[in-house]
Scaffold this active site. Structure first.
Site, PDB file in Angstrom:
ATOM      1  N   GLY A   1      31.357  13.130  48.126  1.00  0.00           N
ATOM      2  CA  GLY A   1      32.167  12.384  47.171  1.00  0.00           C
ATOM      3  C   GLY A   1      31.986  12.886  45.759  1.00  0.00           C
ATOM      4  O   GLY A   1      32.568  12.374  44.805  1.00  0.00           O
TER       5      GLY A   1
ATOM      6  N   ALA B   1      26.143  22.190  42.988  1.00  0.00           N
ATOM      7  CA  ALA B   1      27.059  22.918  42.104  1.00  0.00           C
ATOM      8  C   ALA B   1      26.471  24.289  41.773  1.00  0.00           C
ATOM      9  O   ALA B   1      27.151  25.317  41.870  1.00  0.00           O
ATOM     10  CB  ALA B   1      27.310  22.114  40.833  1.00  0.00           C
TER      11      ALA B   1
ATOM     12  N   THR C   1      35.734  15.363  37.368  1.00  0.00           N
ATOM     13  CA  THR C   1      34.793  14.996  38.436  1.00  0.00           C
ATOM     14  C   THR C   1      33.391  14.791  37.861  1.00  0.00           C
ATOM     15  O   THR C   1      32.637  13.953  38.346  1.00  0.00           O
ATOM     16  CB  THR C   1      34.756  16.064  39.550  1.00  0.00           C
TER      17      THR C   1
ATOM     18  N   GLU D   1      22.326  13.153  39.561  1.00  0.00           N
ATOM     19  CA  GLU D   1      21.291  12.139  39.309  1.00  0.00           C
ATOM     20  C   GLU D   1      21.237  11.689  37.839  1.00  0.00           C
ATOM     21  O   GLU D   1      20.818  10.574  37.563  1.00  0.00           O
ATOM     22  CB  GLU D   1      19.889  12.665  39.681  1.00  0.00           C
TER      23      GLU D   1
END
Lengths: 743, 336
Positions: free
Chosen positions: A471, A514, A639, A710
């Site tokens: 997600g 990423a 995002t 995080e």
């Protein structure tokens, strides 16, 4: 040249998700599918003395009831049960024997022709137990705290550094001292999608497994080892994950049970857990922390002690980094950091968003606020006064650290300058208003990973890696990276993930995807580009015959000469020379350890929060919050912002609402439903603002990105607690801050 | 969930007949609570009698100037009904403080009266609960009882101990409004004053209410007096929506010439039923607003309250909520 990186590209999987086309593990169909229903133990410790499945088995359509009494022989050694995220110890094996190790443990699986029938049959099964005394209360067992065992997991989760300086002496001498004990209970991830596995039993006894996981290769490894099936006969597919938050970093027991049943019955089986059963495996561990800080009269932080004791199971030593952050954030010369565990009769905890980080900073950043208040300094000013350009644990400079700018821009956006420092000084009728802030930090990790890039005969770029998208936007940012690297229009690029037939990537966690998969995608596309360039050079009358790679660019699906863009060959024409075959390249990205080890690498944030507290009722609302993040290159602001906002919402949850409450009479979590396990509803959330501070980092990874998974949550609970103090004058050191604590 | 049969009668006598002829059958309307309980094996009806086709879905004026709420009107339609909004705003407020929009769209007025407690132990078959399994004990009394009752509890005998609360918001308002519940059954029609509808746990904590087996609620009558000028509903909970009340207060006042002429105070989240003490409400009658002693009323209402550890905070919280609610209802303070 970046046309897409850094742009707010819409989620490439968005339409599939909102139209229901994205399929999740429990939605895959198979011919002759049988349905499993898990029966969970009602006691927390003891032995199963009898399982009476007679009535259930007599129901037409009930196929089998599996338990320790009739399960097949499986792998003998612990090693086989260790998944990629297994902490040191002996992993839990479902249906191993009559032993019950925790409340809610799966003790039987009913398999029937329909879900309804399996569920009904489960209600007819009588299980008798012999109970033993259990210990589930962390706070009553602190005397049993011990050092964690070390293992492979310790590589990613280093133990606290050795003490530096002399804390005791410095603390005693310090002009200003604060000390406090901070506690929080367990929390459960509760992603929207329940854990589920659909095992499709193929010809030749091969298995195709649709699993809810944050790493398809991890599930494959586990199934292969436990059941002794060759890798090539186990394919795990998991293209969409309805939230993970860490819960999917290890294979959950429904995977084991579904595979076991499918192999025994030689037919396809699906097992889904219920919401109540989502409280019967890994969780954020309850933790007790003590923080003591000493500063000079003018606010120079001189002494830090941060001790944490976390719970773990009786069979594995789950650890997280709780106390190390103090040494990374503050330059004090006298620092003692300790971390210990208490084994209890619970399931092994598992990483949950910002594991350890949000735990440790919720205590540390409250203590810092308290110290700033005692010294009489504004909390931002205090942090600037105690700023460090180096990670003092490792004594290394940061590869980049724009935290100062986070403080400045965050404070400005929030209007921090208008804060009146005195607690209870900002009131509106019954409503006490408070402003608080905190610092956030999370390590920027980079792991090895592989990716494949394929230029199809139609001139489309297809890139894949066996990572996951829980997600977070992985699909989208990888598509952007691939498109930019090979100069392709984004609509001609497809990124796929979540399939063990794809090149290997690590489990999706730790905010490293990423950087990790992004770097692999970049390398694979670069390598494919080189290959295409070589092919272009060999084309008849190639304009590139004597041209070097450095002299060309990939642009708009063409290779072009830099100095004369009219000299170009289309990628479609190049692939056309390949005899009707696609051109592909599979590459591995490995972090440049030699360079990286010279630096500490971390993402930072500054969080500013406003709360309103009803003076009579103690109810707290976060009315607005600003998070300023220094996260290196932002691949996709849209995002990325969603990631941070999601973290902030969870920070509000952790700060004010969220808690798995265990009744130690029964050793059982009692509020095991989403009606009673509170997380914020829309009405709780307002005014969230995100700033991405400009930060350039050439060390952290080839893309210069820092993971954002995080950092959105880490500073929020402390900032909320600090705002509550500013509003009420009460320092609440137990999370969540429910109204009863403020009455 | 157990195996069950299903019937969908088209009129009231058939519906009542279904329950008379099938032991273990249950009515189902919105199903917002019953289905959850069935999934957890707490309720195990062997037959569901779906009453959604019965014509109990209107809101009508009564001859004595009151309003009759059909049992099958949804909570949402009730809350937004013009007559309820204008004449019984207290009821609208209470309904809208409850559950979520989705649940209110499904839940019916009749069903709401039968909503069962949210006690964790009642829901969890692995723990004892006298309400679910008479005589098995109470897990909550020495356990995690943050959401539990402080008034009217039963805690003397282990086999009848129960500190559960009634979770409804709507019922708190109905209690304050002195609603009357109309039921029909094998022995004909009868009415139940709201104060007698729900019961305290006493020696039979497994009984939530005084409706007899086989009886069906057909309507709820609201008396003419709706306290539409001076009323409030305060609900204190752990989040802004979709959470049950830790404490709620419904207040209706009548005020003439700055003097209180009638007062109703009902508490939710504190007992096995909506909590009212008419004799204490009477303390307010005749008091001048500027001098009214709301604190004494709050103290009197909570007299005898008992905390069980985690829920002890509710005693003080309830007092503060009562004082605030009385002030708000009297327009001495803006509504929160």
């Amino acid at each position: 040249m970046t046309k897409y990186i850094g742009k707010s590209i819409n989620r490439v999987d968005g339409v599939a998700k909102v139209t229901g086309k994205a399929k999740y593990a429990a939605e895959y169909k198979a011919a002759d599918l049988a349905h499993g229903w898990v029966i969970s133990s009602s006691i927390s410790k003891g032995k199963i003395t009898r399982i009476d499945a007679e009535a259930a088995l007599q129901l037409p359509g009930v196929i089998q009831v599996f338990s320790h009494e009739n399960r097949p022989g499986l792998a003998w050694f612990d090693m086989s049960y260790k998944d990629q995220d297994a902490p040191p110890g002996s992993p839990f094996r479902p249906l191993r024997d009559a032993t019950v190790k925790y409340s809610g443990q799966p003790v039987a699986l009913v398999v029937a022709e329909s879900l309804e029938l399996a569920r009904y049959a489960a209600s007819l099964i009588r299980i008798e137990y012999e109970e033993e005394e259990h210990e589930t209360a962390l706070e009553h067992n602190l005397h049993r705290a011990r050092e964690p065992k070390s293992g492979v997991a310790s590589l990613l989760k280093p133990p606290p550094p050795k003490p530096r300086g002399d804390f005791e002496k410095a603390f005693q001498r310090a002009a200003v001292q604060v000390s406090g004990t901070y506690v929080h209970s367990a929390e459960h991830h509760n992603p929207m999608e329940m854990f589920a596995t659909t095992v499709v039993y193929e010809k030749n006894d091969k298995l195709t497994i649709y699993d809810k996981t944050q790493g398809a290769p991890n599930s494959q490894l586990y199934v292969s080892q436990v059941f002794g099936i060759p890798f090539k006969d186990v394919r795990v597919i998991s293209p969409f994950v309805g939230g993970g938050f860490g819960a999917g970093l290890r294979p959950q027991y429904q995977l084991f049970l579904a595979v076991l049943a499918a192999r025994e019955l030689k037919r396809s089986v699906r097992v889904s857990l219920t919401r109540q059963q989502m409280f019967t495996f890994g969780h954020r561990p309850a933790t007790v922390q003590n923080v003591s800080l000493g500063a000079s009269a003018d606010g120079k932080l001189e002494a830090i002690r941060h001790d944490a004791v976390g719970e773990t199971s009786q069979f594995e030593d789950y650890t997280e980094i709780v106390v190390n952050w103090a040494g990374m954030l503050y330059p004090a010369q006298n620092v003692t950091l300790t971390y210990n565990l208490v084994p209890l009769d619970v399931y092994t905890p598992i990483d949950m968003r910002a594991p350890g980080g949000v735990t440790g900073l919720s205590a540390l950043e409250c203590a810092i606020d308290e110290l700033a208040h005692q010294v009489g300094l504004d909390p931002v000013e205090f942090r600037l006064k105690n700023y460090t350009e180096r990670d003092m644990n490792e004594d290394l400079p940061y590869s980049s650290k724009e935290l100062r700018e986070c403080f400045r821009q965050g404070a400005e956006r929030f209007g921090w300058a208008n804060r009146t420092p005195e607690p209870r000084s900002m009131r509106n009728g019954h409503t006490l208003v408070g402003w608080g802030m905190a610092t956030g930090i999370w390590e920027s990790m980079h792991m090895p990973a592989r990716a494949e890039a394929v230029l199809t005969v139609n001139g489309k770029l297809r890139v894949s890696s066996a990572t996951a998208d829980i997600g977070t936007g992985t699909y989208t940012i990888m598509t952007q990276i691939a498109a930019d690297t090979l100069g392709m229009p984004i609509e001609d690029v497809i990124f796929r993930l979540g399939d063990t037939d794809m090149p290997l990537a690590p489990i999706q966690g730790g905010s490293w995807t990423a950087a990790t998969v992004g770097s692999a995608v970049k390398v694979a596309c670069e390598d494919l580009g080189k290959k295409l360039f070589k092919m272009a050079q060999k084309m008849p009358h190639s304009p590139f015959a004597d041209v070097k790679l450095e002299e060309i660019v990939f642009e708009n699906a063409h290779i072009r000469l830099k100095k004369d863009s009219s000299v170009a060959v289309s990628l479609l024409d190049i692939v056309g020379t390949n005899g009707g075959r696609a051109v592909s390249e599979t590459s591995t990205s490995v972090p440049n350890m030699l360079e990286q080890r010279k630096y500490a690498r971390a993402v930072h944030s500054a969080v500013f929060v406003e709360v309103e507290v009803d003076e009579d009722f103690g109810t707290v609302r976060v009315t607005r919050a600003v998070t300023a993040v220094a996260g290196g290159q932002i691949l996709n602001p849209k995002t990325a912002r969603s990631q941070i906002i999601g973290g902030m919402v969870w920070g509000i949850s952790k700060g004010l609402e969220e808690e798995s409450v265990m009744d130690h009479q029964f050793g059982r979590f009692m509020n095991h439903s989403l009606a009673e396990y509170h997380v914020p509803v829309n009405a709780d959330i307002q005014g969230l603002d995100v700033i991405f501070v400009e930060e350039t980092d050439t060390i952290v990874n080839p893309l210069g990105v820092k993971g954002l998974g995080e950092i959105g949550i880490v500073g929020m609970p402390a900032a909320i607690a600090n705002a509550v103090f500013h509003a009420t004058g009460k320092r609440i050191r137990s999370l969540p801050i429910t109204l009863d604590k403020l009455l | 969930m157990n195996s069950f049969s299903y019937a969908r009668p088209s009129d009231i006598s058939m519906a009542v007949g279904e329950l008379a002829t099938h032991e273990g059958a249950k009515f189902i309307a919105g199903g917002t609570n019953l289905l959850d309980l069935m999934k957890e094996n707490v309720e195990r009806p062997n037959r569901l009698v779906d009453i959604n086709r019965l014509t109990l879905n209107t809101i009508d004026d009564t001859e004595d100037g009151g309003l009759r709420l059909g049992a099958l009107v949804t909570n949402a339609d009730t809350a937004y009904h013009p007559a309820v909004e204008s004449r019984y705003p207290l009821l609208s407020r209470a309904i809208l403080a409850g559950a979520s929009a989705q649940l209110r769209n499904m839940a019916t007025n009749g069903g709401n009266l039968f909503q069962r407690t949210r006690c964790y132990y009642f829901y969890d078959l692995a723990t004892p609960c006298n309400k679910r399994e008479p005589g098995s004990g109470c897990g909550a009394v020495h356990g995690y009882n943050r959401i539990h009752a402080i008034l009217g509890t039963s805690d003397q005998q282990p086999e009848t101990t129960c500190i559960a609360t009634h979770p409804s918001d709507l019922c708190v308002a109905l209690s304050a409004l002195d609603a009357v519940v109309r039921v029909t059954g094998p022995n004909g029609d009868r009415t139940i004053p709201f104060a007698d509808f729900h019961r305290l746990p006493g020696d039979e904590p497994w009984l939530d209410h005084t409706v007899q087996p086989g009886e069906l609620v057909t309507a709820i009558d609201l008396p003419a007096k709706g306290f539409s000028d001076y009323n409030t509903y305060i609900k204190i909970r752990d989040r802004q929506s979709y959470a049950f009340a830790l404490v709620s207060v419904a207040v209706g006042l009548e005020i003439e010439n700055n003097r209180i002429t009638d007062a109703r105070i009902a508490l939710g989240g504190v007992a096995h039923k909506p909590w009212r003490k008419p004799e204490i409400e009477a303390m307010l009658v005749g008091q001048n607003l500027s001098e009214a002693d709301f604190q004494s009323v709050a103290e009197a209402l909570l007299a005898g309250a008992k905390g069980y550890g985690h829920n002890t905070f509710k005693i003080e919280l309830a007092k503060r909520a009562i004082v605030r609610a009385l002030k708000q209802a009297a327009n001495l303070e803006p509504a929160s």
